[in-house]
Design an enzyme around this catalytic site. Sequence first.
Site, PDB file in Angstrom:
ATOM      1  N   HIS A   1      41.946  42.099  27.342  1.00  0.00           N
ATOM      2  CA  HIS A   1      43.394  41.879  27.080  1.00  0.00           C
ATOM      3  C   HIS A   1      43.667  40.429  27.102  1.00  0.00           C
ATOM      4  O   HIS A   1      43.390  39.675  28.325  1.00  0.00           O
ATOM      5  CB  HIS A   1      44.269  42.367  28.477  1.00  0.00           C
TER       6      HIS A   1
ATOM      7  N   TYR B   1      43.790  34.716  23.721  1.00  0.00           N
ATOM      8  CA  TYR B   1      43.252  35.778  24.585  1.00  0.00           C
ATOM      9  C   TYR B   1      41.358  35.270  25.003  1.00  0.00           C
ATOM     10  O   TYR B   1      41.230  34.094  24.675  1.00  0.00           O
ATOM     11  CB  TYR B   1      42.724  36.873  24.005  1.00  0.00           C
TER      12      TYR B   1
ATOM     13  N   LYS C   1      50.807  40.056  31.756  1.00  0.00           N
ATOM     14  CA  LYS C   1      50.092  38.418  31.857  1.00  0.00           C
ATOM     15  C   LYS C   1      50.628  37.209  32.402  1.00  0.00           C
ATOM     16  O   LYS C   1      51.437  37.690  33.039  1.00  0.00           O
ATOM     17  CB  LYS C   1      50.745  38.233  30.253  1.00  0.00           C
TER      18      LYS C   1
END
Lengths: 184, 291
Positions: free
Chosen positions: B166, B158, B205
Amino acid sequence: IKLRRFLAERGALVLLDDKDETVGMEEIYGKIARGSYGCSWDAFQAYRHLKLLGYIVGRYDVPWTMKQIRSGDVTNSPDSTDGSSQSFGKANGACNDITKLLKGMRIDGMYPTFKVHLPNSKFKKSSPGVPSFLVCLLRDKPPPRDELEMVENKFGGIPLKFCQVDNGRVSFLSFDKVTLPSLP
Amino acid sequence: QLMDKAGPRWKKGKDGKDFAALAAAHPMSSIVAELQSSLKGSKLVATLSNQGRDATLGVNLQQATLLNRAAFGRALDNAEAGKQWFQLGAEEVFYLYHGLKCISVSESKKLLSEGELWDHLCSASESFPEMYKAYSHLRSKNWVVRSGLQYGADFVAYRHHPALVHSEFAVVVVPEGVEFGGRCGRLKVWSDLLCALRASGSVAKTLLVLTVSSSICELSSPDCLEQLVVHERTITRWIAQQCREQRCEPSREEPNNEEQDHTRETVVFNYWGVILGFTVLSSLLVYKLRF
């Protein structure tokens, strides 16, 4: 080769062998399977995928036009079995001579197979410019880090995309070297 | 190639609070520095479990706040007044001990030396050396690093506290070199690599691969950490259909194009279905109320 095959598949081209008889798809596919002229199924499918989307794709090791070829290897006598002296539009006669160059050329998995330009109606084979990216075909295992670095160093500057073909599903991956920033 | 392309996805605060600004006003480096000096001053001792994978640490309330703000460990429910207990993971313990040098560690009531602690952690987990190297590599750049197991990765990274942003990266650590022995490293076959890519993409991600390599280095002591080198690479999927214009941005992993279109169509269909249904129902309601 690929261009001809591609066009043949789309019914836009009819290949004639040296007896002036039509070369059917079965024979063409057979040639691909045998890896004739350094062309493989995977390479063909990658080529096809990009061509259908309008990209301009060429073999990395083959010049866009014959004007760039000066070597004495090029002959004009077609003794290749799928020699086609008929050209329909884009399937230019240069293909004939190019097959000579391709014969016996070994394609290493970590050597670019294609150079690609973004769709561009103004594209000129005589002065193509720098490719938008190069495509390397991937083999049965993901490329190890040192091989990636080696390829990147050799073709520094031009982005590399890696193509993996699985049962007709063509995927392109980028393995970009990055440097995560130090955050405040 | 600097990683700022995709950009952080800041969460939205209540009343439109700007979390990006909040994070900018309180940089992680200063939170960690505050934590470090606070813990150091108290000469705290973490207790390592005899399996060697976790440790517990008791801190005062101010230190608990700092641990939470710096996203270390997990607060344990406990009724003890004035004291808060935390559970720390192996990498976190060693980072506080070796990286920040602000705690000591004991096991079975005996204080451990640096070598002893390293041995304990390594025997509990064969991959500890490369995992720790990757962890400390990211932490030292002030990224917040947490376990990524729920996403099929080793870590998630992060840009600041997980409550504010996020995580951008699902991190997979790959050891490279003879010193790491015959470990079954990740991403050696296509199914594994594409699985990792898919898993990280499904939670928006980017897949970050940290390859930890060693030249000649014995992993038996933490001194080897200095010799280990971390290589950063992202693996992203490139969608040919989307990049036909100039200046295309490489996308985060997207699902296979067919699925994507299908999903899009389904969503659109459902959206209109809802609108239509709502219109019909409300018309019926009006009709009923009138008559």
